[in-house]
Design a protein around this motif. Structure first.
Motif, PDB file in Angstrom:
ATOM      1  N   GLY A   6      13.273  -5.257   0.560  1.00  0.00           N
ATOM      2  CA  GLY A   6      12.395  -4.708  -0.470  1.00  0.00           C
ATOM      3  C   GLY A   6      13.172  -4.018  -1.564  1.00  0.00           C
ATOM      4  N   LYS A   7      14.229  -3.292  -1.186  1.00  0.00           N
ATOM      5  CA  LYS A   7      15.056  -2.612  -2.198  1.00  0.00           C
ATOM      6  C   LYS A   7      15.755  -3.626  -3.099  1.00  0.00           C
ATOM      7  N   VAL A  10      13.249  -5.041  -5.550  1.00  0.00           N
ATOM      8  CA  VAL A  10      12.947  -4.067  -6.602  1.00  0.00           C
ATOM      9  C   VAL A  10      14.057  -4.037  -7.645  1.00  0.00           C
ATOM     10  N   HIS A  11      15.316  -4.052  -7.190  1.00  0.00           N
ATOM     11  CA  HIS A  11      16.433  -4.033  -8.130  1.00  0.00           C
ATOM     12  C   HIS A  11      16.484  -5.317  -8.964  1.00  0.00           C
TER      13      HIS A  11
END
Length: 273
Positions: A6-7, A10-11
Motif C-alpha cells: 500500500g505504501k 501511494v508513492h
C-alpha cells in the motif's frame, strides 16, 4: 494487501501526480529554448533540437521585458512589505489587545470578505484620481496596504501566544512596541512567511488593477507587459513561453526559499494554546 504494498502504491500515485503537475512547466521551459516555429511541428517536440537563448535576448533587448520585470519586483515587494506591517499589527491588536468595539469591528471586517473586489474598483479609482495617484506605483501599492484575509490569518495565529508571556514582559517594564517587536514577531515567523508568499503571489499575478491604474507603458508590470506582447506576437509561441518562464521564476524562487516556514505556518504553529 500488505502495508508495504500500500505504501508503494501511494508513492507511485504521488510521483505520477507530481509528474502531471510539473510536465506543463517543463514543456514551457523547453519550448522557450526552441527556434521560432519549431514547437508548431506535428507531433510537437518535447525537447529543442538545438537549444537557443534567442527568445530571451529578444524579450530583454527588444520587447522591454527587463523594465517590466523590475516594475513587478518593485511593486510586489513594496506591497508585500507594507501589507505585512499593517496586517501583523492589526492582527495582533485584534488577538491580544483590548479596546472598545474590537469584536464589532472585527465582525465588520469579516463581513467585507463577501464583497467582490471588483465592486470597489470604480470608487477606488475615482479616489486615486482625485489624489493624483493614477499612473503611479503608489496607486497600485496603497490599496493593498492591508487585507481582511491577512488580518484574519494573523489574528487566528496570534491567539495561540500565551497571555502569561505578554503579561510577564509588561511586568518587567517592556513597552507594547518592544513586546511586539522582540516577543511577538519571532513567534509569528511561520505565519509571516505564509502571508508573505500569499501576498507576493497575489500582487505578482494581479492584472486587472494595475491595468486600470497604470496608463503609461513605462509603468507596466510584467503581467500587463506580457499581455501586450501577446497581441503583437500571438503566433510566436516560443517567445511567449520565454516570457512565461520569466514570469514564473521569481515566485518559484520565493516559494522554494520560504517553503519550510510556509509549511510550518499551515500545519504546525509556533506555540501551543
Amino acid at each position: 494487501m500488505s502495508p508495504r504494498t500500500g505504501k508503494v502504491l501511494v508513492h507511485v500515485a504521488l510521483v505520477g501526480a507530481a509528474a502531471m503537475a510539473l510536465f506543463p512547466l517543463a514543456w514551457m521551459a523547453s519550448v522557450s529554448l526552441m527556434h521560432p516555429g519549431e514547437s508548431g511541428a506535428l507531433p510537437p517536440p518535447l525537447l529543442p533540437a538545438h537549444p537557443t537563448l534567442a527568445n530571451y535576448r529578444t524579450l530583454f533587448l527588444r520587447a522591454g521585458m527587463g523594465r517590466y520585470l523590475l516594475n513587478s519586483l518593485g511593486v510586489s515587494g513594496a506591497i508585500t512589505l507594507v501589507s505585512l506591517a499593517f496586517n501583523l499589527m492589526a492582527g495582533y491588536a485584534f488577538a491580544k489587545l483590548r479596546f472598545a468595539g474590537r469584536t464589532l469591528l472585527f465582525r465588520g471586517l469579516l463581513g467585507a470578505l463577501v464583497i467582490p473586489a471588483q465592486v470597489a474598483m470604480l470608487p477606488l479609482f475615482l479616489l486615486l484620481k482625485y489624489l493624483g495617484l493614477v499612473n503611479s506605483y503608489a496607486g497600485v501599492v496603497l490599496p493593498a496596504m492591508a487585507s481582511v484575509f491577512g488580518i484574519f490569518l494573523v489574528r487566528q495565529y496570534a491567539r495561540g501566544i500565551p497571555r502569561e508571556l505578554l503579561e510577564a514582559a509588561r511586568i518587567d517594564g517592556a513597552s507594547e512596541a518592544r513586546i511586539f517587536v522582540q516577543i511577538v514577531l519571532p513567534l509569528l515567523r511561520p505565519v509571516i512567511a505564509t502571508l508573505a508568499i500569499v501576498t507576493f503571489l497575489t500582487a505578482w499575478n494581479d492584472f486587472m488593477w494595475p491595468l486600470i491604474v497604470l496608463t503609461g507603458q513605462d509603468h507596466y508590470t510584467l503581467s500587463i507587459g506580457l499581455a501586450s506582447l501577446s497581441r503583437e506576437h500571438a503566433r510566436d509561441t516560443e517567445l511567449m513561453m520565454a516570457g512565461s518562464v520569466v514570469t514564473v521564476l521569481p515566485v518559484l524562487a520565493l516559494f522554494l526559499a520560504l517553503q519550510r516556514y510556509y509549511l510550518q505556518g499551515l500545519l504546525l504553529g509556533s506555540v501551543k494554546r
